[in-house]
Design a protein around this motif. Structure first.
Motif, PDB file in Angstrom:
ATOM      1  N   ALA A  78       0.840  -1.202   0.000  1.00  0.00           N
ATOM      2  CA  ALA A  78       0.000   0.000   0.000  1.00  0.00           C
ATOM      3  C   ALA A  78       0.874   1.250   0.000  1.00  0.00           C
ATOM      4  N   TYR A  79       1.990   1.178   0.719  1.00  0.00           N
ATOM      5  CA  TYR A  79       2.911   2.319   0.773  1.00  0.00           C
ATOM      6  C   TYR A  79       3.506   2.611  -0.603  1.00  0.00           C
ATOM      7  N   ARG A  80       3.983   1.573  -1.282  1.00  0.00           N
ATOM      8  CA  ARG A  80       4.588   1.787  -2.600  1.00  0.00           C
ATOM      9  C   ARG A  80       3.571   2.333  -3.602  1.00  0.00           C
ATOM     10  N   ASP A  81       2.341   1.797  -3.564  1.00  0.00           N
ATOM     11  CA  ASP A  81       1.297   2.316  -4.451  1.00  0.00           C
ATOM     12  C   ASP A  81       1.036   3.794  -4.168  1.00  0.00           C
ATOM     13  N   PHE A  82       1.026   4.133  -2.889  1.00  0.00           N
ATOM     14  CA  PHE A  82       0.786   5.523  -2.492  1.00  0.00           C
ATOM     15  C   PHE A  82       1.930   6.423  -2.967  1.00  0.00           C
ATOM     16  N   ILE A  83       3.154   5.976  -2.789  1.00  0.00           N
ATOM     17  CA  ILE A  83       4.311   6.758  -3.227  1.00  0.00           C
ATOM     18  C   ILE A  83       4.270   6.979  -4.736  1.00  0.00           C
ATOM     19  N   ASP A  84       3.863   5.972  -5.483  1.00  0.00           N
ATOM     20  CA  ASP A  84       3.731   6.129  -6.932  1.00  0.00           C
ATOM     21  C   ASP A  84       2.775   7.272  -7.271  1.00  0.00           C
ATOM     22  N   GLN A  85       1.707   7.392  -6.487  1.00  0.00           N
ATOM     23  CA  GLN A  85       0.692   8.419  -6.741  1.00  0.00           C
ATOM     24  C   GLN A  85       1.183   9.814  -6.379  1.00  0.00           C
ATOM     25  N   VAL A  86       1.912   9.930  -5.281  1.00  0.00           N
ATOM     26  CA  VAL A  86       2.239  11.267  -4.752  1.00  0.00           C
ATOM     27  C   VAL A  86       3.625  11.750  -5.144  1.00  0.00           C
ATOM     28  N   ALA A  87       4.426  10.900  -5.774  1.00  0.00           N
ATOM     29  CA  ALA A  87       5.808  11.261  -6.093  1.00  0.00           C
ATOM     30  C   ALA A  87       5.959  12.562  -6.884  1.00  0.00           C
ATOM     31  N   PRO A  88       5.087  12.863  -7.840  1.00  0.00           N
ATOM     32  CA  PRO A  88       5.287  14.088  -8.631  1.00  0.00           C
ATOM     33  C   PRO A  88       5.213  15.376  -7.827  1.00  0.00           C
ATOM     34  N   THR A  89       4.489  15.365  -6.707  1.00  0.00           N
ATOM     35  CA  THR A  89       4.282  16.620  -5.971  1.00  0.00           C
ATOM     36  C   THR A  89       4.904  16.630  -4.580  1.00  0.00           C
ATOM     37  N   THR A  90       5.388  15.494  -4.101  1.00  0.00           N
ATOM     38  CA  THR A  90       5.903  15.419  -2.727  1.00  0.00           C
ATOM     39  C   THR A  90       7.382  15.761  -2.682  1.00  0.00           C
ATOM     40  N   ASN A  91       7.719  16.741  -1.875  1.00  0.00           N
ATOM     41  CA  ASN A  91       9.099  17.171  -1.725  1.00  0.00           C
ATOM     42  C   ASN A  91       9.823  16.351  -0.659  1.00  0.00           C
ATOM     43  N   SER A  92       9.156  16.143   0.486  1.00  0.00           N
ATOM     44  CA  SER A  92       9.819  15.510   1.626  1.00  0.00           C
ATOM     45  C   SER A  92       8.865  14.595   2.378  1.00  0.00           C
ATOM     46  N   ILE A  93       9.437  13.520   2.939  1.00  0.00           N
ATOM     47  CA  ILE A  93       8.672  12.597   3.773  1.00  0.00           C
ATOM     48  C   ILE A  93       9.447  12.319   5.055  1.00  0.00           C
ATOM     49  N   LEU A  94       8.761  12.443   6.174  1.00  0.00           N
ATOM     50  CA  LEU A  94       9.282  11.985   7.462  1.00  0.00           C
ATOM     51  C   LEU A  94       8.675  10.615   7.706  1.00  0.00           C
ATOM     52  N   LEU A  95       9.496   9.577   7.662  1.00  0.00           N
ATOM     53  CA  LEU A  95       9.004   8.218   7.870  1.00  0.00           C
ATOM     54  C   LEU A  95       9.117   7.903   9.365  1.00  0.00           C
ATOM     55  N   TYR A  96       8.132   8.390  10.115  1.00  0.00           N
ATOM     56  CA  TYR A  96       8.205   8.300  11.576  1.00  0.00           C
ATOM     57  C   TYR A  96       6.945   8.919  12.172  1.00  0.00           C
ATOM     58  N   PHE A  97       6.521   8.411  13.311  1.00  0.00           N
ATOM     59  CA  PHE A  97       5.506   9.096  14.120  1.00  0.00           C
ATOM     60  C   PHE A  97       5.504   8.517  15.530  1.00  0.00           C
ATOM     61  N   MET A  98       4.582   7.617  15.836  1.00  0.00           N
ATOM     62  CA  MET A  98       4.409   7.189  17.220  1.00  0.00           C
ATOM     63  C   MET A  98       5.025   5.822  17.532  1.00  0.00           C
ATOM     64  N   GLY A  99       6.047   5.429  16.799  1.00  0.00           N
ATOM     65  CA  GLY A  99       6.696   4.153  17.062  1.00  0.00           C
ATOM     66  C   GLY A  99       8.133   4.166  16.606  1.00  0.00           C
ATOM     67  N   GLU A 100       8.801   3.032  16.722  1.00  0.00           N
ATOM     68  CA  GLU A 100      10.192   2.892  16.287  1.00  0.00           C
ATOM     69  C   GLU A 100      10.224   2.444  14.830  1.00  0.00           C
ATOM     70  N   THR A 101      10.725   3.301  13.984  1.00  0.00           N
ATOM     71  CA  THR A 101      10.732   3.071  12.538  1.00  0.00           C
ATOM     72  C   THR A 101      11.307   1.713  12.149  1.00  0.00           C
ATOM     73  N   PHE A 102      12.436   1.341  12.755  1.00  0.00           N
ATOM     74  CA  PHE A 102      13.142   0.151  12.287  1.00  0.00           C
ATOM     75  C   PHE A 102      12.670  -1.136  12.959  1.00  0.00           C
ATOM     76  N   LEU A 103      11.537  -1.068  13.655  1.00  0.00           N
ATOM     77  CA  LEU A 103      10.826  -2.281  14.012  1.00  0.00           C
ATOM     78  C   LEU A 103      10.126  -2.856  12.777  1.00  0.00           C
ATOM     79  N   HIS A 104       9.974  -2.014  11.752  1.00  0.00           N
ATOM     80  CA  HIS A 104       9.378  -2.467  10.494  1.00  0.00           C
ATOM     81  C   HIS A 104      10.481  -3.075   9.639  1.00  0.00           C
ATOM     82  N   LYS A 105      10.382  -4.376   9.358  1.00  0.00           N
ATOM     83  CA  LYS A 105      11.470  -5.062   8.659  1.00  0.00           C
ATOM     84  C   LYS A 105      11.637  -4.599   7.210  1.00  0.00           C
ATOM     85  N   HIS A 106      10.628  -3.923   6.656  1.00  0.00           N
ATOM     86  CA  HIS A 106      10.733  -3.423   5.286  1.00  0.00           C
ATOM     87  C   HIS A 106      11.127  -1.944   5.230  1.00  0.00           C
ATOM     88  N   ALA A 107      11.535  -1.388   6.367  1.00  0.00           N
ATOM     89  CA  ALA A 107      11.816   0.052   6.425  1.00  0.00           C
ATOM     90  C   ALA A 107      12.872   0.471   5.406  1.00  0.00           C
TER      91      ALA A 107
END
Length: 369
Positions: A78-107
């Motif tokens: 779902a993330y990759r599909d979303f990135i495909d959609q928003v890539a033309p207009t998105t300048n920056s992404i913070l991949l983080y919020f209320m958890g530890e990012t690298f607990l996600h094995k696909h990070a």
């Protein structure tokens, strides 16, 4: 930020022509005209890999186990599909919020996919699960290790459940790995959250950070949710506060700069939780103000939804009543042009299968906790 300063910033961005500049100029102009829509796609996105964490930080909804929403992990497809959609207009992404990012094995793969689309990516981490080779492979622009102290005792007073020694080792390993790859885009930051129990360690932190070879040492003013936490954690040195000390003496917790029916940030950015649900900003960890689901309805539809327009209208008219704004220090405008520092600076604010299996198991336990 004054009107003149905002105008100069917008014109400078337009001249520089960075990715997403048209959206930035349009949306900032709409905010200045106090129009809630129609907006172009936001240039800055914060996306949550997970709201689970191995740490038990006492001023965090996840750490205190007071997270009102379900815990989970971002679906990489779902993330990759979303990135495909928003890539033309998105300048920056913070991949983080209320958890530890690298607990996600696909990070690492998600970061690499985003970078390959020409988007600037940054994240924050407690460091426990960082793989140095994975970071270099991902080509992330900035990674910020967050420390709670310079000794295990002071560090774990706030960053409970994590290891300072392990974080130091992971940080040194990454610095050494980057030295092997001088072409790397990775910027390494180390943040120090200044609190009552560690404020005496700031000079030692700055000296240590420069010696080990990070790019940026970030002195972070602490964030608390209530007066109880304020008395327990705010440093005695009030230069590290963004709270009003006179109001504090009267038993009121509020920022020094009160909201004035204005927030440029929510005209140019969006916070997206692990399941695709969007909220106005990072001041809504429990998802009280869900604007829609970007994985189901698309970014632009959610950003211009009636719920989003109504929220912006409330900010423009009765911001003092908006719960998310009451303790906010203000975020101004997103930074569109980012450069790796040429030398050390100080600012105020592929993994083995065995390691992947271990991290995945810890992530599952954290999600279920």
């Amino acid at each position: 930020m004054s009107l003149i300063s905002k105008t100069r910033t917008v014109f400078r961005i337009a001249r520089a022509n960075p990715k997403g500049w048209r959206s930035y100029v349009w949306n900032t102009g709409m905010a200045q005209m106090r129009k809630t829509w129609p907006l172009m796609a936001p240039v800055y996105l914060s996306i949550e890999p997970t709201n689970a964490c191995n740490a038990q930080c006492p001023v965090c909804e996840t750490g205190k186990n007071e997270m009102a929403r379900k815990k989970g992990l971002l679906d990489p497809d779902a993330y990759r599909d979303f990135i495909d959609q928003v890539a033309p207009t998105t300048n920056s992404i913070l991949l983080y919020f209320m958890g530890e990012t690298f607990l996600h094995k696909h990070a690492y793969d998600m970061i690499r996919y985003t970078r390959d689309k020409g988007i600037y990516v940054e994240t924050c981490t407690n460091g426990d699960f960082v793989d140095a080779k994975g970071i270099i492979y991902s080509d992330i622009n900035k990674i910020s290790f967050q420390l709670g102290g310079m000794t295990e005792e002071t560090h774990q007073r706030y960053r409970a459940g994590t290891s300072l020694a392990k974080e130091h080792a992971k940080l040194i390993e990454l610095i050494e790995e980057r030295r092997k790859h001088p072409e790397s885009n990775v910027q390494i930051e180390v943040g120090f959250i200044v609190m009552r129990h560690n404020e005496h360690e700031v000079p030692a932190f700055l000296k240590w950070a420069e010696e080990i070879g990070v790019d940026v040492a970030n002195i972070i003013d602490p964030c608390v949710r209530n007066m109880f936490e304020a008395y327990a954690y705010l440093p005695k040195d009030k230069t590290y506060w963004y709270y009003d000390d006179e109001a504090f003496e009267a038993g009121i917790l509020q920022p020094r700069v009160l909201p004035q029916n204005e927030c440029m940030w929510i005209w140019n950015s969006l916070q997206i939780n692990w399941n695709g649900e969007a909220v106005p900003c990072c001041r809504d960890p429990n998802g009280k103000h869900i604007l829609g689901n970007v994985f189901e309805d698309g970014l632009l539809s959610v950003f211009n939804s009636k719920k989003a327009r109504d929220f912006r209208k409330q900010v423009l008219t009765k911001q003092g009543d908006v719960d998310l704004c009451k303790l906010c220090s203000g975020y101004g405008l997103p930074t569109m042009q980012k450069e790796k520092p040429a030398e050390f600076s100080v600012i105020r604010h592929t993994t083995s299968s065995e390691e992947l299996d271990e991290i995945e198991e810890i992530a599952k336990q954290a999600v279920q906790r």
